[in-house]
Scaffold this motif. Structure first.
Motif, PDB file in Angstrom:
ATOM      1  N   UNK A 130       6.567   5.384   9.415  1.00 27.90           N
ATOM      2  CA  UNK A 130       5.981   3.890   9.520  1.00 27.90           C
ATOM      3  C   UNK A 130       5.621   4.110  10.715  1.00 27.90           C
ATOM      4  N   UNK A 131       6.784   3.818  12.193  1.00 28.72           N
ATOM      5  CA  UNK A 131       6.777   4.074  13.567  1.00 28.72           C
ATOM      6  C   UNK A 131       5.644   4.950  14.400  1.00 28.72           C
ATOM      7  N   UNK A 132       6.112   6.350  13.410  1.00 28.20           N
ATOM      8  CA  UNK A 132       5.581   7.488  14.374  1.00 28.20           C
ATOM      9  C   UNK A 132       3.784   7.615  13.145  1.00 28.20           C
ATOM     10  N   UNK A 133       3.606   7.005  12.796  1.00 21.97           N
ATOM     11  CA  UNK A 133       1.749   6.948  11.906  1.00 21.97           C
ATOM     12  C   UNK A 133       1.142   5.411  12.379  1.00 21.97           C
ATOM     13  N   UNK A 134       1.803   4.367  12.473  1.00 24.61           N
ATOM     14  CA  UNK A 134       1.110   3.294  12.441  1.00 24.61           C
ATOM     15  C   UNK A 134       1.422   1.932  13.521  1.00 24.61           C
ATOM     16  N   UNK A 140      -1.136  -0.404  -0.302  1.00 19.09           N
ATOM     17  CA  UNK A 140      -0.570   0.165  -0.778  1.00 19.09           C
ATOM     18  C   UNK A 140      -0.361   1.746  -0.555  1.00 19.09           C
ATOM     19  N   UNK A 141      -2.251   2.233  -0.497  1.00 15.89           N
ATOM     20  CA  UNK A 141      -2.665   3.704   0.111  1.00 15.89           C
ATOM     21  C   UNK A 141      -1.730   3.725   0.763  1.00 15.89           C
ATOM     22  N   UNK A 142      -1.165   3.337   1.848  1.00 15.47           N
ATOM     23  CA  UNK A 142      -0.006   3.373   2.777  1.00 15.47           C
ATOM     24  C   UNK A 142       1.235   3.539   2.886  1.00 15.47           C
ATOM     25  N   UNK A 143       1.544   3.367   1.279  1.00 12.58           N
ATOM     26  CA  UNK A 143       2.995   3.214   1.237  1.00 12.58           C
ATOM     27  C   UNK A 143       2.919   4.214   0.458  1.00 12.58           C
ATOM     28  N   UNK A 144       1.752   5.036  -0.300  1.00 11.81           N
ATOM     29  CA  UNK A 144       1.547   6.395  -1.244  1.00 11.81           C
ATOM     30  C   UNK A 144       2.275   7.434   0.020  1.00 11.81           C
ATOM     31  N   UNK A 145       1.112   7.362   1.266  1.00 11.09           N
ATOM     32  CA  UNK A 145       0.957   8.493   2.003  1.00 11.09           C
ATOM     33  C   UNK A 145       2.028   9.290   2.976  1.00 11.09           C
ATOM     34  N   UNK A 146       2.921   7.349   3.398  1.00 11.81           N
ATOM     35  CA  UNK A 146       4.062   7.660   3.472  1.00 11.81           C
ATOM     36  C   UNK A 146       4.968   8.428   2.620  1.00 11.81           C
ATOM     37  N   UNK A 147       5.534   8.131   1.557  1.00 13.94           N
ATOM     38  CA  UNK A 147       6.324   8.180   0.682  1.00 13.94           C
ATOM     39  C   UNK A 147       6.393  10.012   0.583  1.00 13.94           C
ATOM     40  N   UNK A 183      16.771   5.602   2.188  1.00 15.21           N
ATOM     41  CA  UNK A 183      15.402   6.147   2.490  1.00 15.21           C
ATOM     42  C   UNK A 183      14.851   5.302   3.823  1.00 15.21           C
ATOM     43  N   UNK A 184      15.306   3.896   3.337  1.00 19.80           N
ATOM     44  CA  UNK A 184      14.749   2.569   4.835  1.00 19.80           C
ATOM     45  C   UNK A 184      14.792   3.249   5.790  1.00 19.80           C
ATOM     46  N   UNK A 185      15.674   3.560   6.584  1.00 20.05           N
ATOM     47  CA  UNK A 185      15.167   4.467   7.830  1.00 20.05           C
ATOM     48  C   UNK A 185      14.283   5.437   7.925  1.00 20.05           C
ATOM     49  N   UNK A 186      14.427   6.665   7.217  1.00 20.45           N
ATOM     50  CA  UNK A 186      13.566   8.288   7.021  1.00 20.45           C
ATOM     51  C   UNK A 186      11.964   7.586   7.256  1.00 20.45           C
ATOM     52  N   UNK A 187      11.800   6.355   5.844  1.00 18.88           N
ATOM     53  CA  UNK A 187      10.404   5.915   6.719  1.00 18.88           C
ATOM     54  C   UNK A 187       9.740   5.119   7.122  1.00 18.88           C
ATOM     55  N   UNK A 188      10.865   4.103   7.450  1.00 22.41           N
ATOM     56  CA  UNK A 188      10.474   3.742   9.432  1.00 22.41           C
ATOM     57  C   UNK A 188      10.118   4.365  10.016  1.00 22.41           C
ATOM     58  N   UNK A 189      10.792   5.384  10.143  1.00 22.80           N
ATOM     59  CA  UNK A 189      10.914   6.627  11.172  1.00 22.80           C
ATOM     60  C   UNK A 189       9.495   7.280  11.202  1.00 22.80           C
TER      61      UNK A 189
END
Length: 466
Positions: free
Chosen positions: A344-348, A185-192, A336-342
């Motif tokens: 995630x890609x650039x962080x993890x 959950x913590x990873x999701x919070x930081x991304x959003x 928003x899904x494409x932006x969040x995937x971007x």
């Protein structure tokens, strides 16, 4: 000195050989740059295969204890320096600062669960799944087909499909394309938060609310304001005032088995909140980490009403299955899904597929459902016990508490000092000031019903009375 070549019988032979040699390096029998016994010699002296000795030596090379020199042998790494502990130096004990960082560190320390009424997880024997090793073996057998490649950025497809099916049962309609896996959950919070906010923006949380959440958001440079939360949900009048004053872009909350109160969300309050969210062009991050502990899944969530128009929904398995896997799932509004995937890609880049496959095996196996039903029964009994025990020490069991992990208790005393005194007596508790972003003084304690033992309640009763 007569050398002893006996190995530790409690370890594998490889680990025992590595331990034997490290001990002799610690004792300075073998010094930096000195050659250690050859593989053939040591295997003969210990009565074991040369293959076992090679494995042990190679492990010690990998951990920089030894250096392998071709056609010469193995040598103690010259960087190995022994720094004996200074047993004469007196260090004045420090008074701990009871803050989020301290509590997280103590949760990861060696304080046993039965001494930790402030911990945020269930005892291991409550959630231990007899099929865990089976699931790991199943995935290991398939590992050659995926382990050498990057995982799919969006995550393991069958796991995402399973969540979509589960959400459909709960009245939330979405598609696998709108779901991604996260490192908890913590990873999701930081991304959003990264998606919707910039440094200096304001976000809203519950007061009280999850202690880690406020600290994480503040560390990202955000202004965190709290809306008071009761047994029906957030205070609507205060929430509207906060929107008018601070214009927060995001409201982060538990709607089900709220941490730390174990309250659920009332339907009328949920509608009112969503009206404000639309009115002020904001979004909700709905943390549904405790969903598995509901005896019946039919409890209202914001995502049930909103159908992912302005709600980001996250869930995970750290409480119900295993904290160590760090596997979560995030559902995003379609646009928003494409932006969040971007992000995630650039962080993890991606999240480890091995753990996602293990979680999928367990989640779809009947043993997990049986285990969770048992946990639900244990939680219910623990709450019934607390309902009886708290009045005996002069405290009130909150009327609207549901059978989640926690109970939010008013001690009528400053619990920051109580936490310090408890720590001195060997107890880990979670004082109320940690659950507000401004760390304001509080008389409340968050008690984990599964770890609040009779011995602790006796200590607490004595402390409050004296």
């Amino acid at each position: 000195m007569v050398e002893n070549y006996k190995l530790n019988p409690n370890l594998t032979k490889t680990a025992a050989v590595a331990e034997w040699l490290k001990q002799r390096i610690d004792w300075q029998i073998y010094l930096p740059n000195q050659r250690v016994p050859s593989v053939r010699k040591l295997s003969k002296l210990m009565g074991i295969s040369s293959f076992t000795v090679v494995q042990a030596y190679e492990q010690l090379v990998a951990t920089n204890v030894l250096v392998a020199k071709p056609s010469s042998g193995y040598y103690v790494n010259e960087q190995t320096r022994l720094v004996p502990p200074n047993r004469d130096k007196k260090v004045a004990p420090k008074q701990p600062v009871i803050d989020t960082r301290w509590l997280v560190q103590q949760v990861s320390s060696d304080i046993p669960h039965h001494r930790s009424p402030g911990v945020g997880t269930l005892p291991r024997d409550w959630i231990r799944n007899d099929k865990m090793e089976w699931a790991i073996r199943q995935v290991t057998q398939q590992a050659d087909g995926f382990i050498y490649d990057y995982s799919a950025v969006q995550g393991y497809l069958p796991l995402r499909q399973q969540l979509v099916q589960q959400l459909n049962v709960l009245g939330m309609q979405t598609y696998t394309d709108n779901v991604m896996t996260t490192a908890g959950i913590s990873h999701a919070i930081t991304m959003i938060a990264q998606l919707l906010t910039e440094v200096g923006d304001t976000v809203m949380v519950d007061g009280p609310g999850w202690f880690w959440l406020s600290s994480c958001l503040q560390q990202q440079g955000l202004n965190v304001v709290a809306v008071e939360r009761d047994h029906q949900g957030p205070d609507i009048e205060q929430m509207q005032q906060l929107f008018e004053t601070y214009h927060p872009k995001l409201y982060l909350t538990n709607s089900v088995l709220h941490n730390p109160t174990s309250y659920n969300l009332h339907p009328a309050r949920a509608h009112q909140v969503l009206n404000l969210i639309h009115q002020y062009d904001a979004y909700i991050f709905e943390d549904d980490l405790y969903a598995a502990f509901l005896p019946s899944g039919q409890v209202l969530r914001y995502a049930s009403l909103d159908q992912f128009e302005r709600v980001f929904y996250a869930t995970g398995f750290s409480k119900s299955m295993s904290s160590g896997w760090r596997v979560g799932l995030l559902v995003c509004p379609d646009h928003f899904i494409d932006d969040v995937l971007r992000i995630k890609t650039l962080s993890n880049m991606s999240t480890p597929e091995f753990g996602e496959r293990v979680i999928h095996h367990l989640w779809t196996h009947g043993e997990y459902r049986r285990q969770i039903k048992k946990v639900q029964q244990q939680l219910y009994r623990a709450h019934e016990r607390m309902r009886i025990a708290l009045p005996k020490i002069g405290l009130v069991y909150p009327e609207h508490t549901q059978a989640g992990l926690f109970v939010w208790v008013d001690t009528h005393q400053d619990t920051s000092q109580l936490a310090l005194d408890a720590y001195s007596d060997g107890w880990l508790v979670a004082p109320g000031h940690l659950f507000h972003p401004d760390a304001s003084a509080s008389t409340y304690l968050r008690l984990n019903v599964s770890t609040s033992s009779d011995a602790f309640l006796a200590w607490l009763g004595d402390y409050l009375n004296h």
